[in-house]
Design a protein around this motif. Sequence first.
Motif, PDB file in Angstrom:
ATOM      1  N   TYR A  38       0.741  -1.022  -0.033  1.00 37.84           N
ATOM      2  CA  TYR A  38       0.002  -0.109  -0.019  1.00 37.84           C
ATOM      3  C   TYR A  38       0.946   0.995   0.032  1.00 37.84           C
ATOM      4  O   TYR A  38       1.816   1.333   0.696  1.00 37.84           O
ATOM      5  CB  TYR A  38      -0.942  -0.174   1.369  1.00 37.84           C
ATOM      6  CG  TYR A  38      -2.400  -0.930   1.165  1.00 37.84           C
ATOM      7  CD1 TYR A  38      -3.132  -0.569   0.501  1.00 37.84           C
ATOM      8  CD2 TYR A  38      -2.147  -2.186   1.606  1.00 37.84           C
ATOM      9  CE1 TYR A  38      -4.390  -1.298   0.207  1.00 37.84           C
ATOM     10  CE2 TYR A  38      -3.071  -2.847   1.399  1.00 37.84           C
ATOM     11  CZ  TYR A  38      -4.370  -2.379   0.880  1.00 37.84           C
ATOM     12  OH  TYR A  38      -5.533  -3.160   0.893  1.00 37.84           O
ATOM     13  N   CYS A  42      -2.398  -1.927   8.552  1.00 38.10           N
ATOM     14  CA  CYS A  42      -1.838  -1.226   7.960  1.00 38.10           C
ATOM     15  C   CYS A  42      -1.516   0.356   8.411  1.00 38.10           C
ATOM     16  O   CYS A  42      -0.551   0.641   8.477  1.00 38.10           O
ATOM     17  CB  CYS A  42      -2.229  -1.294   6.291  1.00 38.10           C
ATOM     18  SG  CYS A  42      -2.044  -2.762   5.635  1.00 38.10           S
ATOM     19  N   ALA A  44       0.400   0.574  11.469  1.00 37.09           N
ATOM     20  CA  ALA A  44       1.755   0.482  11.162  1.00 37.09           C
ATOM     21  C   ALA A  44       2.373   1.852  10.752  1.00 37.09           C
ATOM     22  O   ALA A  44       3.418   2.469  11.188  1.00 37.09           O
ATOM     23  CB  ALA A  44       2.275  -0.555   9.873  1.00 37.09           C
ATOM     24  N   THR A  96       6.646  -2.087  12.680  1.00 42.51           N
ATOM     25  CA  THR A  96       6.295  -3.385  11.933  1.00 42.51           C
ATOM     26  C   THR A  96       5.103  -3.811  12.812  1.00 42.51           C
ATOM     27  O   THR A  96       5.346  -3.702  14.416  1.00 42.51           O
ATOM     28  CB  THR A  96       7.052  -4.442  12.041  1.00 42.51           C
ATOM     29  OG1 THR A  96       8.410  -3.993  11.109  1.00 42.51           O
ATOM     30  CG2 THR A  96       6.835  -5.606  11.585  1.00 42.51           C
ATOM     31  N   GLN A  97       4.024  -4.283  12.467  1.00 38.17           N
ATOM     32  CA  GLN A  97       3.030  -4.786  13.425  1.00 38.17           C
ATOM     33  C   GLN A  97       2.781  -6.123  12.839  1.00 38.17           C
ATOM     34  O   GLN A  97       2.821  -6.590  11.787  1.00 38.17           O
ATOM     35  CB  GLN A  97       1.560  -4.159  12.865  1.00 38.17           C
ATOM     36  CG  GLN A  97       1.545  -2.840  13.090  1.00 38.17           C
ATOM     37  CD  GLN A  97       1.720  -2.464  14.748  1.00 38.17           C
ATOM     38  OE1 GLN A  97       0.676  -2.727  15.389  1.00 38.17           O
ATOM     39  NE2 GLN A  97       2.648  -1.380  14.904  1.00 38.17           N
ATOM     40  N   HIS A 146      -9.620  -4.252  13.035  1.00 39.52           N
ATOM     41  CA  HIS A 146      -9.093  -4.674  11.916  1.00 39.52           C
ATOM     42  C   HIS A 146     -10.013  -4.697  10.868  1.00 39.52           C
ATOM     43  O   HIS A 146     -11.221  -4.459  10.824  1.00 39.52           O
ATOM     44  CB  HIS A 146      -8.944  -6.126  12.210  1.00 39.52           C
ATOM     45  CG  HIS A 146      -8.752  -7.043  11.031  1.00 39.52           C
ATOM     46  ND1 HIS A 146      -9.636  -7.928  10.712  1.00 39.52           N
ATOM     47  CD2 HIS A 146      -7.368  -7.142  10.233  1.00 39.52           C
ATOM     48  CE1 HIS A 146      -8.854  -8.426   9.627  1.00 39.52           C
ATOM     49  NE2 HIS A 146      -7.700  -8.166   9.239  1.00 39.52           N
ATOM     50  N   SER A 165      -8.272 -14.378   6.046  1.00 41.38           N
ATOM     51  CA  SER A 165      -7.175 -13.913   6.751  1.00 41.38           C
ATOM     52  C   SER A 165      -7.327 -14.097   8.278  1.00 41.38           C
ATOM     53  O   SER A 165      -8.204 -13.677   8.879  1.00 41.38           O
ATOM     54  CB  SER A 165      -6.711 -12.441   6.390  1.00 41.38           C
ATOM     55  OG  SER A 165      -6.299 -12.371   5.020  1.00 41.38           O
ATOM     56  N   GLU A 181      -1.439 -11.536  10.245  1.00 42.29           N
ATOM     57  CA  GLU A 181      -0.987 -10.557   9.437  1.00 42.29           C
ATOM     58  C   GLU A 181       0.327  -9.931   9.987  1.00 42.29           C
ATOM     59  O   GLU A 181       0.595  -9.718  10.983  1.00 42.29           O
ATOM     60  CB  GLU A 181      -1.861  -9.229   9.206  1.00 42.29           C
ATOM     61  CG  GLU A 181      -1.529  -8.259   8.242  1.00 42.29           C
ATOM     62  CD  GLU A 181      -3.022  -7.381   8.095  1.00 42.29           C
ATOM     63  OE1 GLU A 181      -2.884  -6.575   7.135  1.00 42.29           O
ATOM     64  OE2 GLU A 181      -3.910  -7.641   8.652  1.00 42.29           O
ATOM     65  N   VAL A 190       2.633  -6.133   8.824  1.00 44.44           N
ATOM     66  CA  VAL A 190       2.970  -4.996   8.131  1.00 44.44           C
ATOM     67  C   VAL A 190       4.097  -4.233   8.501  1.00 44.44           C
ATOM     68  O   VAL A 190       4.439  -3.999   9.567  1.00 44.44           O
ATOM     69  CB  VAL A 190       1.607  -4.090   8.252  1.00 44.44           C
ATOM     70  CG1 VAL A 190       1.684  -2.900   7.563  1.00 44.44           C
ATOM     71  CG2 VAL A 190       0.443  -4.875   7.874  1.00 44.44           C
ATOM     72  N   VAL A 227       3.316   0.620   3.038  1.00 47.01           N
ATOM     73  CA  VAL A 227       3.734  -0.550   3.866  1.00 47.01           C
ATOM     74  C   VAL A 227       3.817  -1.754   2.838  1.00 47.01           C
ATOM     75  O   VAL A 227       3.130  -1.812   1.693  1.00 47.01           O
ATOM     76  CB  VAL A 227       2.631  -0.767   4.886  1.00 47.01           C
ATOM     77  CG1 VAL A 227       2.305   0.467   5.748  1.00 47.01           C
ATOM     78  CG2 VAL A 227       1.302  -0.975   4.287  1.00 47.01           C
ATOM     79  N   ASP A 259       2.495  -5.406   3.157  1.00 50.88           N
ATOM     80  CA  ASP A 259       1.418  -6.116   4.031  1.00 50.88           C
ATOM     81  C   ASP A 259       1.301  -7.500   3.370  1.00 50.88           C
ATOM     82  O   ASP A 259       1.367  -7.948   2.331  1.00 50.88           O
ATOM     83  CB  ASP A 259       0.193  -5.511   3.767  1.00 50.88           C
ATOM     84  CG  ASP A 259      -1.056  -6.076   4.508  1.00 50.88           C
ATOM     85  OD1 ASP A 259      -1.030  -6.593   5.317  1.00 50.88           O
ATOM     86  OD2 ASP A 259      -2.161  -5.616   4.028  1.00 50.88           O
ATOM     87  N   ASP A 261      -0.894 -11.374   4.546  1.00 53.49           N
ATOM     88  CA  ASP A 261      -1.637 -11.963   5.264  1.00 53.49           C
ATOM     89  C   ASP A 261      -1.694 -13.430   5.104  1.00 53.49           C
ATOM     90  O   ASP A 261      -1.251 -13.946   4.112  1.00 53.49           O
ATOM     91  CB  ASP A 261      -3.247 -11.529   4.669  1.00 53.49           C
ATOM     92  CG  ASP A 261      -3.700 -10.043   4.632  1.00 53.49           C
ATOM     93  OD1 ASP A 261      -2.773  -9.416   5.598  1.00 53.49           O
ATOM     94  OD2 ASP A 261      -4.404  -9.737   4.288  1.00 53.49           O
TER      95      ASP A 261
END
Length: 159
Positions: free
Chosen positions: A56, A84, A87, A93-94, A105, A112, A115, A117, A129, A131, A133
């Motif tokens: 993204y 996202c 993050a 980072t997540q 979420h 999913s 995750e 990100v 980011v 991403d 999943d």
Amino acid sequence: MFELTNYDETKVKNYELLLKQLEALISDEDNEIANLANASALLNQFLDKVNWVGFYLWTNDELVLGPFQGLPACVRIGYGRGVCGTAVKEGKTQRISDVHQFPGHIACDAASKSEIVVPLYKDGTIYGVLDIDSPIIDRFDETDQKYLEKFANLVESSL
């Protein structure tokens, strides 16, 4: 010529090989979209038990869908929204073991369950980011995070 290699070593050795492959893909290319597209395809080929891999891009104060591999996805994600957006807001980072336990979420794909990100930066400013999943709870561990952050750093070098 770039050539995909089978990943049949240890997890760390496989990630090291992945980083070399990414470097080979992006080293002579300066088009950002081409590099992001190849990076998402490479990760999708490398990672098992994932159902979406992509980018993204930060545009006009929101994340906008970029190159990816997987089912059609949410096109726009606001600052601080979902994994996202969080993050971007937190600048880190997540790694989420169970997305259904993550407040706010955004379910682009109901399949999913976990995750990761990783924020991307260009010239010290948020760029977007990475991403990823997975349909598996707790799919991503510390090794994944470490090497996906290295992967993101290499992508940043091509921006």
